[in-house]
Design an enzyme around this catalytic site. Structure first.
Site, PDB file in Angstrom:
ATOM      1  CE  LYS A 183     -86.145  14.838   8.579  1.00  0.00           C
ATOM      2  NZ  LYS A 183     -85.574  15.705   9.619  1.00  0.00           N
ATOM      3  CD  GLU A 259     -80.817  20.802  -5.699  1.00  0.00           C
ATOM      4  OE1 GLU A 259     -79.580  20.834  -5.825  1.00  0.00           O
ATOM      5  OE2 GLU A 259     -81.599  21.208  -6.567  1.00  0.00           O
ATOM      6  CB  CYS A 293     -74.045  21.827  -1.019  1.00  0.00           C
ATOM      7  SG  CYS A 293     -75.264  23.036  -1.503  1.00  0.00           S
ATOM      8  CD  GLU A 389     -70.514  18.412   0.860  1.00  0.00           C
ATOM      9  OE1 GLU A 389     -71.058  17.368   1.249  1.00  0.00           O
ATOM     10  OE2 GLU A 389     -71.138  19.344   0.333  1.00  0.00           O
TER      11      GLU A 389
HETATM   12  P1  NAD Z   1     -77.958  14.836   6.129  1.00  0.00           P
HETATM   13  O1  NAD Z   1     -78.111  14.062   4.883  1.00  0.00           O
HETATM   14  O2  NAD Z   1     -77.391  14.164   7.311  1.00  0.00           O
HETATM   15  O3  NAD Z   1     -79.383  15.399   6.608  1.00  0.00           O
HETATM   16  C1  NAD Z   1     -80.241  16.084   5.729  1.00  0.00           C
HETATM   17  C2  NAD Z   1     -81.672  15.791   6.133  1.00  0.00           C
HETATM   18  O4  NAD Z   1     -81.918  14.401   6.006  1.00  0.00           O
HETATM   19  C3  NAD Z   1     -82.004  16.146   7.582  1.00  0.00           C
HETATM   20  O5  NAD Z   1     -83.321  16.617   7.628  1.00  0.00           O
HETATM   21  C4  NAD Z   1     -81.917  14.803   8.296  1.00  0.00           C
HETATM   22  O6  NAD Z   1     -82.737  14.723   9.415  1.00  0.00           O
HETATM   23  C5  NAD Z   1     -82.429  13.866   7.221  1.00  0.00           C
HETATM   24  N1  NAD Z   1     -81.965  12.499   7.354  1.00  0.00           N
HETATM   25  C6  NAD Z   1     -80.806  12.039   7.905  1.00  0.00           C
HETATM   26  N2  NAD Z   1     -80.759  10.705   7.840  1.00  0.00           N
HETATM   27  C7  NAD Z   1     -81.907  10.300   7.241  1.00  0.00           C
HETATM   28  C8  NAD Z   1     -82.433   9.031   6.875  1.00  0.00           C
HETATM   29  N3  NAD Z   1     -81.776   7.903   7.112  1.00  0.00           N
HETATM   30  N4  NAD Z   1     -83.626   8.986   6.262  1.00  0.00           N
HETATM   31  C9  NAD Z   1     -84.299  10.114   6.000  1.00  0.00           C
HETATM   32  N5  NAD Z   1     -83.856  11.349   6.307  1.00  0.00           N
HETATM   33  C10 NAD Z   1     -82.665  11.441   6.914  1.00  0.00           C
HETATM   34  O7  NAD Z   1     -77.160  16.113   5.702  1.00  0.00           O
HETATM   35  P2  NAD Z   1     -76.730  17.340   6.634  1.00  0.00           P
HETATM   36  O8  NAD Z   1     -75.491  16.993   7.339  1.00  0.00           O
HETATM   37  O9  NAD Z   1     -77.873  17.829   7.430  1.00  0.00           O
HETATM   38  O10 NAD Z   1     -76.480  18.461   5.525  1.00  0.00           O
HETATM   39  C11 NAD Z   1     -75.285  18.586   4.915  1.00  0.00           C
HETATM   40  C12 NAD Z   1     -75.312  17.984   3.529  1.00  0.00           C
HETATM   41  O11 NAD Z   1     -76.322  18.602   2.739  1.00  0.00           O
HETATM   42  C13 NAD Z   1     -74.036  18.217   2.789  1.00  0.00           C
HETATM   43  O12 NAD Z   1     -73.612  17.054   2.111  1.00  0.00           O
HETATM   44  C14 NAD Z   1     -74.395  19.289   1.788  1.00  0.00           C
HETATM   45  O13 NAD Z   1     -73.583  19.321   0.655  1.00  0.00           O
HETATM   46  C15 NAD Z   1     -75.789  18.963   1.480  1.00  0.00           C
HETATM   47  N6  NAD Z   1     -76.480  20.124   0.931  1.00  0.00           N
HETATM   48  C16 NAD Z   1     -76.751  20.120  -0.397  1.00  0.00           C
HETATM   49  C17 NAD Z   1     -77.377  21.200  -0.955  1.00  0.00           C
HETATM   50  C18 NAD Z   1     -77.687  21.202  -2.419  1.00  0.00           C
HETATM   51  O14 NAD Z   1     -78.502  21.989  -2.802  1.00  0.00           O
HETATM   52  N7  NAD Z   1     -77.086  20.355  -3.224  1.00  0.00           N
HETATM   53  C19 NAD Z   1     -77.732  22.287  -0.164  1.00  0.00           C
HETATM   54  C20 NAD Z   1     -77.430  22.273   1.194  1.00  0.00           C
HETATM   55  C21 NAD Z   1     -76.799  21.157   1.729  1.00  0.00           C
END
Ligand code: NAD
Length: 488
Positions: A183, A259, A293, A389
Site C-alpha cells: 500500500k 520504521e 526521516c 520532525e
Molecule cells: P504517514 O504516517 O502519514 O503515512 C505513511 C503511510 O501510512 C502512507 O502510506 C499512508 O497512506 C499510511 N497511513 C496514513 N494513515 C494511516 C492509517 N490511519 N492507517 C494505516 N495507514 C495509514 O507518514 P508520511 O507523512 O507519509 O511520511 C513521513 C513520515 O515517515 C515521517 O515521520 C518520516 O520520519 C517517516 N519515515 C520513516 C522512515 C524510517 O525508515 N524510519 C523512512 C521514511 C519516512
C-alpha cells in the site's frame, strides 16, 4: 522508454493490482495525484475501499504456498532480473519520482540507484538463509532450527522515497518467500504501480506482489489486518500512525516492523574538521529537501566553532537553487504539498517567538509549494521545534558548552533513529557512538543509508531493521525442531 509527457502520465498503470490483473476499485472511484511543483493533476488512481480488500488478501494468501516453496535460487534470479531491469529503466523511474514527489532529478536518479540496490542485495541473500544444529547441553537431544517465511505480508510505505521504501520491503520479503500486498502513500502511488508492473514483466508470478491504492488508508489497512491470513506488517511512516497500527496488529498478534519518525542530532565538536562538517551538514539537511526521516533535525554545536560553522552552513544553504525538480538547475525542489510547507513555516515562526534568531529566512511566498532554506541560531534548548520532525530545509542551531551537554541534548528526545557526529578525536567519536540513544550513527559522515546496512531506530523511531542480513530476518520465523541425540 515511456515518459510522463506534457505534465501528464502516459502508460503508467493506475488500477489496483490483484493477482496479476489490473482492476478498478469496486466503487469505480479514483483520487488525484498532483505534481508538487505546480499543484497540477498528473493522474487519477483507483481509490480502494474496505470492500476491495477481500480479493486483495485472497490472492496474496493463495499465492503464498507455492511462492514459499519456489527454490531460493529462482527467487534470487527474479530479484536480480528486477535489479537489471530497474537499472536499465532508471531514467523513466527517476522522472516519475520527480513528477509525483517533487525532488530534483539528480536526487531521483540517486533514489533509483539506492532502491535498486535492495533488489541486488537480497538477490544475493536469498540463497544464504540457514538455520543451525546443536547437541543439547545435557547430550540427550539434538536441536535443529529452520528459517521459514512468516507468511503473506502487508507493506505500507511513505511518500518521501516512493521507490526505495517499496524495494526495501519487497526485496527481503520475496527473498524470504513471503507474498506481499503493497500500500503506497496516496501522494506518490505511481512509482510503486510502475514498479509492480516491472516485477510482473520480468516473471514474478501473479499474486506474489499485489498493490492497493487508496485515499482512505485507515479503514482499508484496518480491514486488511483484520484478515488473519496476513501474518506480517512492515510499515514506514510517522510515529503517530505507527503507534495506531501497532495497536491494530496486536489484535491478531501480527509480526511487525516499524520504521518511524526521527529527530536526528548533528553534533559538531570544537575540534571538528569544519570543511567536512559543513559538507556533511548540507547533505544531511538538504537530501530530499529535508523530507527524510534521517535528515539532520537539530544542529548541536560547541560554542567555540559555532559562529564559523553557522556562517559557512548559511552560505551553502543560501546558494541553493529552488525550482521544479525537472529543471536541471534545481538543487531544492518543492515540499511534497502545501500542508507540509505551511506546517514548516509555522514551526519556524513559533521558534522565533520563543527566542530563536533567524540568520537566513526569505518570507515564504503565499500559495506556493516552495520553501527557501531557513537557518535559526541560538534556538532555546526547550523550544517547541526541538521536539518536532521538521521535514523541511530548516536548520535550527543549538549551542552547547561541553561534550556532556551535547550528548544530553542529543538524547533529549523520544525519537532514536540516527545521529551524526563530527570530531577529529577518535575517543570523542567512540564515546558519542556508545552514548547516543539511536539505531544508527554517522561519524564524520552526513549520510548512512545503504542497502547492505541495518537501517532502523530505537525508542519511538521503530522496531526492527531494514537492509543488510538482518533485514531478511524480519520476514522469517525460526522453527526449532528437537529429536533424540543419535536417532537420525
Ligand atoms: P504517514 O504516517 O502519514 O503515512 C505513511 C503511510 O501510512 C502512507 O502510506 C499512508 O497512506 C499510511 N497511513 C496514513 N494513515 C494511516 C492509517 N490511519 N492507517 C494505516 N495507514 C495509514 O507518514 P508520511 O507523512 O507519509 O511520511 C513521513 C513520515 O515517515 C515521517 O515521520 C518520516 O520520519 C517517516 N519515515 C520513516 C522512515 C524510517 O525508515 N524510519 C523512512 C521514511 C519516512
Amino acid at each position: 522508454m515511456r515518459e510522463p509527457a506534457g505534465g501528464r502520465t502516459t502508460g503508467i498503470p493506475t488500477g489496483l493490482l490483484i493477482g496479476g490483473v489490473w482492476r478498478d476499485a469496486r466503487s469505480g472511484m479514483t483520487f488525484t495525484v498532483a505534481d508538487p511543483a505546480t499543484g497540477d493533476a498528473v493522474a487519477e488512481v483507483a481509490d480502494a475501499r474496505p470492500d476491495d480488500v477481500p480479493d486483495l488478501v485472497e490472492v496474496t494468501a493463495t499465492a503464498f504456498p507455492s511462492w514459499s516453496r519456489t527454490p531460493p535460487r529462482l527467487r534470487a534470479e527474479l530479484l536480480r532480473a528486477a535489479f537489471d531491469e530497474l537499472s536499465a529503466r532508471s531514467e523513466e523511474f527517476a522522472r516519475l519520482i520527480t513528477l509525483e514527489m517533487g525532488k530534483p532529478l539528480a536526487e531521483s536518479r540517486a533514489e533509483v540507484r539506492y532502491g535498486a540496490e535492495f533488489l541486488r542485495w537480497y538477490a544475493e541473500e536469498a540463497v544464504r538463509v540457514h538455520g543451525m544444529t546443536r547437541t543439547a547441553p545435557d547430550g540427550a537431544a539434538m536441536h535443529l532450527t529452520l528459517q521459514q517465511p512468516v507468511g503473506p505480508a502487508l507493506l505500507v510505505t511513505p511518500w518521501n522515497f516512493p521507490l526505495a521504501m517499496a524495494t526495501r520491503k519487497i526485496a527481503p520479503a520475496l527473498a524470504a518467500g513471503c507474498t506481499v500486498l503493497l500500500k503506497p502513500a496516496e501522494e506518490t502511488p505511481l512509482t510503486a504501480l510502475l514498479f509492480a508492473e516491472l516485477l510482473h514483466g520480468i516473471g514474478v508470478p501473479p499474486g506474489v506482489v499485489n498493490v492497493v491504492t487508496t485515499s482512505r488508508p485507515g479503514p482499508v489497512v484496518e480491514r486488511i489486518l483484520a484478515d488473519r491470513r496476513i501474518r506480517k506488517l512492515s510499515f514506514t511512516g510517522s510515529t503517530e500512525v505507527g503507534r495506531t497500527l501497532l495497536a491494530t496488529a496486536a489484535a491478531g498478534v501480527v509480526r511487525t516492523s516499524m520504521e518511524l519518525g526521527g529527530n536526528a542530532p548533528f553534533i559538531v565538536y570544537a575540534d571538528a574538521d569544519l570543511d567536512a562538517a559543513v559538507e556533511g551538514a548540507t547533505t544531511a539537511k538538504l537530501r530530499n529537501g529535508g523530507q527524510s526521516c534521517v535528515a539532520a533535525n537539530r544542529f548541536i554545536v560547541e560554542r567555540p566553532v559555532a559562529a564559523e560553522f553557522v556562517a559557512r552552513l548559511t552560505e551553502r544553504l543560501r546558494a541553493q537553487v529552488t525550482g521544479p525538480g525537472s529543471d536541471p538547475a534545481t538543487t531544492l525542489g518543492p515540499l511534497v504539498n502545501r500542508a507540509q510547507r505551511d506546517r514548516a513555516v509555522r514551526l519556524v515562526h513559533t521558534a522565533i517567538a520563543e527566542g530563536a534568531e533567524p540568520v537566513l529566512m526569505d518570507e515564504p511566498e503565499p500559495d506556493s509549494g516552495f520553501l527557501r532554506p531557513v537557518v535559526l541560531n541560538h534556538v532555546p534548548h526547550d523550544a517547541h521545534i526541538a521536539h518536532a520532525e521538521l521535514f523541511a530545509p530548516v536548520a535550527p542551531i543549538y549551542l552547547v558548552d561541553t561534550e556532556q551537554e551535547a550528548l544530553r541534548l542529543a538524547n533529549a528526545t523520544e525519537a532514536g533513529l540516527v545521529a551524526f557526529v563530527y570530531s577529529t578525536g577518535a575517543d570523542t567519536l567512540l564515546r558519542a557512538a556508545t552514548a547516543l540513544e539511536c539505531g544508527m550513527v554517522g561519524l564524520n559522515r552526513g549520510l548512512v543509508s545503504d542497502a547492505a546496512a541495518p537501517f532502523g531506530g530505537t525508542k519511538q523511531s521503530g522496531l526492527g531493521r531494514e537492509g543488510g542480513e538482518v533485514g531478511l530476518q524480519e520476514y522469517l520465523e525460526t522453527k526449532y525442531v528437537s529429536f533424540p541425540a543419535g536417532s537420525l
